[in-house]
Design a protein around this motif. Structure first.
Motif, short mmCIF file in Angstrom:
data_model
loop_
_atom_site.label_atom_id
_atom_site.label_comp_id
_atom_site.label_asym_id
_atom_site.label_seq_id
_atom_site.Cartn_x
_atom_site.Cartn_y
_atom_site.Cartn_z
N ALA A 137 0.87 -1.00 -0.13
CA ALA A 137 -0.04 0.02 -0.07
C ALA A 137 0.82 1.28 0.03
CB ALA A 137 -1.01 -0.05 1.08
N TYR A 138 1.98 1.35 0.79
CA TYR A 138 2.74 2.47 0.63
C TYR A 138 3.33 2.81 -0.40
CZ TYR A 138 6.86 -0.56 1.44
OH TYR A 138 7.69 -1.45 0.94
N ALA A 139 3.70 2.00 -1.34
CA ALA A 139 4.01 2.16 -2.93
C ALA A 139 3.01 2.63 -3.93
CB ALA A 139 4.98 1.05 -3.13
N GLN A 140 1.84 2.60 -3.51
CA GLN A 140 0.67 2.83 -4.51
C GLN A 140 0.69 4.65 -4.53
OE1 GLN A 140 -3.05 1.17 -3.40
NE2 GLN A 140 -2.21 -1.01 -2.90
N ALA A 141 0.29 4.94 -5.64
CA ALA A 141 0.08 6.24 -5.96
C ALA A 141 -0.81 6.96 -4.90
CB ALA A 141 -0.15 6.75 -7.42
N SER A 142 -1.83 6.36 -4.58
CA SER A 142 -3.04 6.97 -3.79
C SER A 142 -3.24 5.70 -2.92
CB SER A 142 -4.18 7.33 -4.59
OG SER A 142 -3.88 8.43 -5.38
N PRO A 143 -2.54 5.46 -1.75
CA PRO A 143 -2.95 4.60 -0.89
C PRO A 143 -3.99 4.51 -0.22
CG PRO A 143 -1.00 5.57 0.04
CD PRO A 143 -1.13 6.33 -1.43
N PRO A 144 -4.59 3.41 0.15
CA PRO A 144 -5.84 3.49 1.19
C PRO A 144 -5.35 3.79 2.55
CG PRO A 144 -4.98 1.06 0.66
CD PRO A 144 -4.09 1.99 -0.11
N TYR B 299 -8.67 6.97 -0.18
CA TYR B 299 -7.51 6.91 -0.65
C TYR B 299 -6.73 8.05 -0.79
CZ TYR B 299 -9.03 2.09 -2.19
OH TYR B 299 -9.46 0.79 -2.09
N SER B 300 -5.65 8.20 -0.27
CA SER B 300 -4.91 9.46 -0.34
C SER B 300 -3.77 9.77 -1.21
CB SER B 300 -4.18 9.10 1.00
OG SER B 300 -3.41 10.25 1.51
N PRO B 301 -3.94 10.57 -2.23
CA PRO B 301 -3.23 11.06 -3.54
C PRO B 301 -2.19 12.01 -2.66
CG PRO B 301 -5.41 12.09 -3.53
CD PRO B 301 -5.53 11.19 -2.58
N SER B 302 -1.27 12.34 -3.41
CA SER B 302 -0.13 12.90 -2.82
C SER B 302 0.08 14.17 -3.71
CB SER B 302 1.25 12.48 -2.94
OG SER B 302 1.25 11.54 -2.00
N MET B 303 0.40 15.33 -3.56
CA MET B 303 0.80 16.50 -4.20
C MET B 303 1.70 16.23 -5.34
SD MET B 303 0.52 19.69 -1.59
CE MET B 303 2.14 20.27 -1.72
N ARG B 304 3.09 15.89 -4.89
CA ARG B 304 3.91 15.39 -6.01
C ARG B 304 4.28 16.70 -6.95
NH1 ARG B 304 0.70 10.77 -7.00
NH2 ARG B 304 0.55 11.76 -9.19
N GLY B 305 4.43 17.91 -6.35
CA GLY B 305 5.03 19.07 -7.03
C GLY B 305 3.73 19.54 -7.63
N ARG B 306 2.37 19.22 -7.46
CA ARG B 306 1.48 19.80 -8.38
C ARG B 306 0.57 20.95 -7.40
NH1 ARG B 306 -1.81 14.08 -9.67
NH2 ARG B 306 -1.27 14.04 -7.35
N LYS B 307 0.18 21.77 -8.19
CA LYS B 307 -0.97 22.68 -7.70
C LYS B 307 -2.30 21.96 -7.57
CE LYS B 307 -2.90 27.22 -7.27
NZ LYS B 307 -3.40 26.78 -6.10
N ILE B 308 -2.82 21.98 -6.27
CA ILE B 308 -4.13 21.02 -6.00
C ILE B 308 -5.34 21.98 -6.25
CG2 ILE B 308 -5.38 19.68 -4.66
CD1 ILE B 308 -2.55 18.37 -5.50
N SER C 25 0.30 14.77 1.44
CA SER C 25 -0.79 13.78 1.15
C SER C 25 -2.17 14.07 1.75
CB SER C 25 -0.50 12.26 1.77
OG SER C 25 0.92 11.80 0.97
N LEU C 26 -3.06 13.72 0.93
CA LEU C 26 -4.41 14.12 1.54
C LEU C 26 -4.66 13.40 2.62
CD1 LEU C 26 -7.68 14.98 -0.02
CD2 LEU C 26 -7.73 12.63 0.62
N THR C 27 -5.28 14.12 3.92
CA THR C 27 -5.24 13.49 5.18
C THR C 27 -6.83 13.80 5.64
OG1 THR C 27 -3.05 13.54 5.83
CG2 THR C 27 -4.59 13.22 7.49
N PHE C 28 -7.39 12.72 6.17
CA PHE C 28 -8.70 13.07 6.93
C PHE C 28 -8.38 12.84 8.43
CE2 PHE C 28 -10.90 12.69 2.92
CZ PHE C 28 -12.19 13.44 3.15
N GLU C 29 -9.30 13.55 9.26
CA GLU C 29 -9.05 13.42 10.80
C GLU C 29 -10.59 13.53 11.00
OE1 GLU C 29 -6.56 16.62 12.43
OE2 GLU C 29 -4.77 15.56 11.66
N ILE C 30 -10.65 12.74 12.19
CA ILE C 30 -12.03 12.80 13.07
C ILE C 30 -11.77 13.33 14.48
CG2 ILE C 30 -13.97 11.41 14.04
CD1 ILE C 30 -13.39 9.48 11.48
N ARG C 31 -12.19 14.36 14.75
CA ARG C 31 -11.93 14.87 16.20
C ARG C 31 -13.08 15.02 17.08
NH1 ARG C 31 -9.50 20.10 13.07
NH2 ARG C 31 -7.68 19.17 11.98
#
Length: 177
Positions: free
Chosen positions: A24-31, A48-57, A145-151
């Motif tokens: 999973a850690y090697a996937q472009a957008s891991p679960p 699934y968490s995509p990463s910025m990888r230098g892109r403007k989001i 990386s896109l992240t969700f939190e439940i607070r």
């Protein structure tokens, strides 16, 4: 000829094993999973968490004014298995629902949809349950990386936060036993 067939079969099997065993850690957008306890009840967000990888989001990869699934592959889902949730005026029975977002430059809306198993590009508006304005906050440092939190906000109140690039977009919810 037998030797070549055997060698080719072995290489094909090795290639298939390598592709199917990518961690999973090697996937472009891991679960990813965000878990939280609010009001003594478990709440889970699967995404699934995509990463910025230098892109403007925001405003480019995620265009303003278009419904977006915050994540990749399959729709992001929120699940409460033993209590209902109230998100603004939206009342949900226990179960799973998908979260979609309508981002704009100054205001974002969270969209709660009844199809928790949708593909991330297949938003069906006729299955929308409701929309709620999100709270926006600019972050000092970018989050890769896109992240969700439940607070937990105390008692039966909580917050779902979506964090990516230099933006945190969140909405409050209440657990209803």
């Amino acid at each position: 000829m037998q030797r070549r067939t055997f060698l080719f079969s072995g290489l094909a099997a090795a290639a298939a094993t390598t592709v199917s065993s990518v961690p999973a850690y090697a996937q472009a957008s891991p679960p990813k999973v965000a878990n939280g306890i609010v009001g003594g009840r478990g709440i889970t967000i699967n995404y699934y968490s995509p990463s910025m990888r230098g892109r403007k989001i925001y405003g480019e990869l995620v265009p303003y004014g278009q419904v977006w699934c915050p994540g990749a592959n399959w729709a992001t889902s929120i699940t409460s298995l033993d209590a209902g949730l109230e998100i603004g005026t939206i009342k949900l029975q226990w179960g799973s629902y998908s979260i979609w977002v309508l981002p704009n430059e100054k205001e974002w809306l969270a969209i709660i949809n009844s199809d928790a198993k949708a593909f991330h590009l297949d938003h069906e508006p006729d299955k929308d349950i409701g929309r709620i304005k999100m709270n926006l906050k600019t972050l000092d440092q970018p989050v890769e990386s896109l992240t969700f939190e439940i607070r937990s906000d105390g008692g039966n109140k909580g917050t779902v936060a979506l964090i990516w690039e230099k933006t945190e977009a969140s909405f409050p919810f209440t657990v209803v036993p």
